[in-house]
Design an enzyme around this catalytic site. Structure first.
Site, PDB file in Angstrom:
ATOM      1  N   CYS A 159       1.485 -45.882 -24.215  1.00 20.00           N
ATOM      2  CA  CYS A 159       2.419 -44.938 -24.817  1.00 20.00           C
ATOM      3  C   CYS A 159       1.716 -43.974 -25.760  1.00 20.00           C
ATOM      4  O   CYS A 159       2.232 -42.925 -26.066  1.00 20.00           O
ATOM      5  CB  CYS A 159       3.496 -45.668 -25.606  1.00 20.00           C
ATOM      6  SG  CYS A 159       4.413 -46.783 -24.572  1.00 20.00           S
ATOM      7  N   GLY A 200      13.086 -47.798 -25.344  1.00 19.33           N
ATOM      8  CA  GLY A 200      12.783 -48.441 -26.620  1.00 19.33           C
ATOM      9  C   GLY A 200      12.512 -47.411 -27.711  1.00 19.33           C
ATOM     10  O   GLY A 200      12.888 -47.600 -28.871  1.00 19.33           O
ATOM     11  N   THR A 240      27.034 -39.398 -21.013  1.00 19.90           N
ATOM     12  CA  THR A 240      27.522 -40.213 -19.896  1.00 19.90           C
ATOM     13  C   THR A 240      26.493 -41.294 -19.576  1.00 19.90           C
ATOM     14  O   THR A 240      25.301 -41.022 -19.498  1.00 19.90           O
ATOM     15  CB  THR A 240      27.817 -39.325 -18.662  1.00 19.90           C
ATOM     16  OG1 THR A 240      28.807 -38.379 -19.064  1.00 19.90           O
ATOM     17  CG2 THR A 240      28.334 -40.132 -17.494  1.00 19.90           C
TER      18      THR A 240
HETATM   19  N1  PLP Z   1       7.593 -50.222 -29.087  1.00 16.68           N
HETATM   20  C1  PLP Z   1       6.534 -50.888 -28.590  1.00 16.68           C
HETATM   21  C2  PLP Z   1       5.942 -51.997 -29.381  1.00 16.68           C
HETATM   22  C3  PLP Z   1       6.027 -50.558 -27.332  1.00 16.68           C
HETATM   23  O1  PLP Z   1       4.981 -51.221 -26.844  1.00 16.68           O
HETATM   24  C4  PLP Z   1       6.626 -49.484 -26.623  1.00 16.68           C
HETATM   25  C5  PLP Z   1       6.067 -49.062 -25.330  1.00 16.68           C
HETATM   26  O2  PLP Z   1       4.976 -49.426 -24.954  1.00 16.68           O
HETATM   27  C6  PLP Z   1       7.735 -48.839 -27.184  1.00 16.68           C
HETATM   28  C7  PLP Z   1       8.183 -49.234 -28.421  1.00 16.68           C
HETATM   29  C8  PLP Z   1       8.431 -47.744 -26.474  1.00 16.68           C
HETATM   30  O3  PLP Z   1       9.253 -48.234 -25.454  1.00 16.68           O
HETATM   31  P1  PLP Z   1       9.752 -47.249 -24.299  1.00 16.68           P
HETATM   32  O4  PLP Z   1       8.589 -47.060 -23.379  1.00 16.68           O
HETATM   33  O5  PLP Z   1      10.882 -47.965 -23.650  1.00 16.68           O
HETATM   34  O6  PLP Z   1      10.152 -46.007 -24.964  1.00 16.68           O
END
Ligand code: PLP
Length: 386
Positions: free
Chosen positions: A329, A71, A243
């Site tokens: 995160c 994400g 890839t």
């Molecule tokens: N956006 C939001 C709202 C999230 O909660 C997160 C991860 O917790 C992300 C983006 C990032 O996603 P990823 O862990 O797949 O990089």
């Protein structure tokens, strides 16, 4: 072990596991012209269609689903890719909120250093103020990026309204939503959303880690309002070279399809579990930071009475319960969560907040255990000075 940290990541569902295992021997490079390459390409096509289907796109859809590594990368591609595309001039404005995930907020900080003006809308109580938005929205705004669901409070932001207002004022604006926490948790009609770019991630929906996607509206491709962030061999429609992560993609596709087809029953179950969980949390002596508007069914922001979140996390972890303090995160940074401060909490309150995030595999019994142990923790830990 009781796992209630599903906003950080989720366990792999059986259908994703099975699909990944069945694709393990398909080691061909999807760009190769021989039979093994063609087989790999077919599997990726199937996965892409499943992800499109999970977003409500119909057969023969014109949107592009660009697979990314997560994400975070989808957000980076959306933001840098659209802002740095041709005709998007420095000095122009970008509108976002003050409670975005770091993968958006840190991209915004970089753009500010690069000469763009970034407006951050307030999100007190988990609500956007449309009047504040209207005051800032004009023809110089090139990007509006607002998340679908806040990862720490579960607040659902009214992106439909904001995006359609934005397009009325400046039809040329690009709209982006980080839908990582909202995807398959809240109803999203991509066709009617006025969202040009939608970021999603597999590991939040019982898919594998290491794969995400950006869903791109047909007009953005046609008018070349996005350029790649990673260049190379031109994979993923030229927007994300490298890839392909075939195993990740097929696992994502399987989880996406299953998640979409069981959306209503899962949502109902989650709402039921959340209700019981909130009752237990209040009985245990904590409060809920409840967003004023619509809420996602899986996230509960818990305000502890004068106990540091980290202390409580360690206590719960010692008893086999996994929850988190704010967003996993952002746990690398020492900062107080901007989402929680944006929500209206003081620094001290934010530092006493834990996040319980549920999934459909959680049980009532697990929730009762959480309530009991949380209550015990509060009684014990409140005696110590913060
Ligand atoms: N956006 C939001 C709202 C999230 O909660 C997160 C991860 O917790 C992300 C983006 C990032 O996603 P990823 O862990 O797949 O990089």
């Amino acid at each position: 072990m009781i796992y209630m940290d599903n906003s950080a990541t989720t366990r792999l569902c059986d259908c994703a596991k099975e699909k990944i295992i069945s694709a393990l021997d398909c080691y061909g490079n999807p760009s190769s012209r021989h039979s093994l390459g063609i087989e790999a390409k077919k599997l990726i096509g199937e996965a892409r269609d499943n992800v499109a289907y999970s977003l409500g796109l119909k057969k023969g859809y014109a949107h592009k689903i660009v697979f990314t590594s997560c994400g975070t990368e989808a957000n980076n591609l959306a933001i840098f890719g659209s802002v740095y595309s041709k005709d998007r001039k420095r000095g122009n404005k970008i509108i976002t909120t003050n409670s975005e995930h770091p993968s958006v907020e840190n991209a915004m900080q970089r753009l500010q250093k690069d000469g763009y003006e970034v407006i951050r809308l307030s999100t007190v109580g988990g609500k956007l103020d449309i009047e504040e938005f209207r005051r800032h929205m004009d023809k110089s705004v090139i990007l509006v990026s607002v998340m679908t669901v806040n990862n720490e409070t579960g607040a659902v932001y009214d992106i439909g309204n904001i995006f359609s207002e934005a397009k009325k004022i400046n039809p040329d604006v690009v709209t982006h939503t980080d839908a990582v926490q909202g995807y398959l948790k809240v109803k999203m009609d991509i066709g009617r959303l006025s969202a040009d770019l939608v970021s999603i991630s597999a590991h939040k929906i019982h898919g594998p880690k290491g794969v995400g996607a950006l869903c791109i509206a047909p007009d953005i491709i046609k008018t070349k309002k996005i350029i790649p962030h990673i260049v190379g061999g031109g994979q993923e429609n030229g927007l994300r070279s490298g890839t392909e992560n075939l195993l990740g993609m097929v696992g994502f596709g399987a989880a996406a399809k299953a998640g979409f087809e069981t959306f209503d029953s899962k949502r109902e179950k989650l709402l039921e579990l959340r209700h019981i969980c909130e009752e237990q949390i209040v009985l245990a002596g904590a409060k809920i930071n409840t967003p004023t508007g619509e809420r996602a069914p899986h996230i509960i922001s818990v305000a502890l009475p004068r106990i540091k979140s980290e202390t409580m996390l360690n206590f719960l972890s010692g008893k086999g319960i996994c929850v988190s303090a704010g967003s996993a995160c952002s746990s690398h940074s020492q900062h107080i969560s901007s989402s929680l401060v944006g929500f209206g909490l003081s620094g001290e309150e934010a530092d006493s907040t834990i996040r319980v995030s549920l999934c459909e595999y959680n049980t009532e019994n697990e929730i009762k255990q959480l309530g009991e142990i949380l209550g015990l923790g509060i009684q014990m830990l409140i005696k110590f000075k913060r």
